[in-house]
Design a protein around this motif. Sequence first.
Motif, PDB file in Angstrom:
ATOM      1  N   LYS A  43     -36.805  50.873 -25.672  1.00  0.00           N
ATOM      2  CA  LYS A  43     -35.816  51.945 -25.515  1.00  0.00           C
ATOM      3  C   LYS A  43     -34.414  51.443 -25.867  1.00  0.00           C
ATOM      4  O   LYS A  43     -33.644  52.151 -26.531  1.00  0.00           O
ATOM      5  N   LEU A  44     -34.078  50.241 -25.446  1.00  0.00           N
ATOM      6  CA  LEU A  44     -32.771  49.677 -25.751  1.00  0.00           C
ATOM      7  C   LEU A  44     -32.552  49.633 -27.258  1.00  0.00           C
ATOM      8  O   LEU A  44     -31.517  50.090 -27.759  1.00  0.00           O
ATOM      9  N   GLN A  45     -33.516  49.112 -27.991  1.00  0.00           N
ATOM     10  CA  GLN A  45     -33.376  49.035 -29.445  1.00  0.00           C
ATOM     11  C   GLN A  45     -33.294  50.428 -30.068  1.00  0.00           C
ATOM     12  O   GLN A  45     -32.468  50.674 -30.944  1.00  0.00           O
ATOM     13  N   GLU A  46     -34.141  51.340 -29.622  1.00  0.00           N
ATOM     14  CA  GLU A  46     -34.126  52.700 -30.168  1.00  0.00           C
ATOM     15  C   GLU A  46     -32.776  53.381 -29.947  1.00  0.00           C
ATOM     16  O   GLU A  46     -32.250  54.039 -30.843  1.00  0.00           O
ATOM     17  N   GLU A  47     -32.227  53.228 -28.759  1.00  0.00           N
ATOM     18  CA  GLU A  47     -30.946  53.875 -28.453  1.00  0.00           C
ATOM     19  C   GLU A  47     -29.797  53.219 -29.214  1.00  0.00           C
ATOM     20  O   GLU A  47     -28.861  53.907 -29.636  1.00  0.00           O
ATOM     21  N   LEU A  48     -29.871  51.922 -29.417  1.00  0.00           N
ATOM     22  CA  LEU A  48     -28.859  51.267 -30.248  1.00  0.00           C
ATOM     23  C   LEU A  48     -28.945  51.775 -31.684  1.00  0.00           C
ATOM     24  O   LEU A  48     -27.918  52.053 -32.314  1.00  0.00           O
ATOM     25  N   LEU A  63     -33.124  46.728 -17.398  1.00  0.00           N
ATOM     26  CA  LEU A  63     -33.657  45.396 -17.706  1.00  0.00           C
ATOM     27  C   LEU A  63     -32.908  44.316 -16.938  1.00  0.00           C
ATOM     28  O   LEU A  63     -33.507  43.353 -16.451  1.00  0.00           O
ATOM     29  N   LYS A  64     -31.617  44.487 -16.821  1.00  0.00           N
ATOM     30  CA  LYS A  64     -30.804  43.538 -16.051  1.00  0.00           C
ATOM     31  C   LYS A  64     -31.293  43.481 -14.613  1.00  0.00           C
ATOM     32  O   LYS A  64     -31.424  42.400 -14.030  1.00  0.00           O
ATOM     33  N   GLY A  65     -31.602  44.645 -14.048  1.00  0.00           N
ATOM     34  CA  GLY A  65     -32.077  44.695 -12.668  1.00  0.00           C
ATOM     35  C   GLY A  65     -33.408  43.988 -12.470  1.00  0.00           C
ATOM     36  O   GLY A  65     -33.535  43.153 -11.568  1.00  0.00           O
ATOM     37  N   VAL A  66     -34.378  44.285 -13.306  1.00  0.00           N
ATOM     38  CA  VAL A  66     -35.701  43.692 -13.091  1.00  0.00           C
ATOM     39  C   VAL A  66     -35.706  42.195 -13.395  1.00  0.00           C
ATOM     40  O   VAL A  66     -36.333  41.426 -12.672  1.00  0.00           O
ATOM     41  N   ILE A  79     -29.314  39.561 -21.320  1.00  0.00           N
ATOM     42  CA  ILE A  79     -29.223  41.003 -21.057  1.00  0.00           C
ATOM     43  C   ILE A  79     -27.879  41.359 -20.427  1.00  0.00           C
ATOM     44  O   ILE A  79     -27.302  42.405 -20.730  1.00  0.00           O
ATOM     45  N   VAL A  80     -27.359  40.492 -19.583  1.00  0.00           N
ATOM     46  CA  VAL A  80     -26.051  40.746 -18.961  1.00  0.00           C
ATOM     47  C   VAL A  80     -24.981  40.922 -20.032  1.00  0.00           C
ATOM     48  O   VAL A  80     -24.139  41.828 -19.950  1.00  0.00           O
TER      49      VAL A  80
END
Length: 114
Positions: A43-48, A63-66, A79-80
């Motif tokens: 999802k991160l890549q798709e949204e970027l 992702l940062k949370g998990v 990720i941060v």
Amino acid sequence: MITIEALREYGADVEKGLGRCMGNEALYLRLVGLIPAEENFKKLQEELDAKDLQKAFEAAHALKGVTGNLSLTPLYDSIVRITERLRAKEDTDYSEEMTEIRSQREKLEELCRQ
């Protein structure tokens, strides 16, 4: 199958991660094993790619949370960096950050296959 020692060598703060799992090693290792397949990477890549920085931020923040809760430090740190840039809605090229995230994810995935 991933081991505590392999995670230590990877750079994870195993003691903190285990602490969040109340010392349950089997639970901790099972949860770590789920991370490489986490849908928010895709999802991160798709949204970027779609230039939707808000949705990209949401995926990165999840992702940062998990990864933070499991103390997967090398992956978490990469990720941060992207999360904070997305929080600021920087309209820029995120390919360098994504390369680092992919690299750390692949290292973790390889550990999970051993």
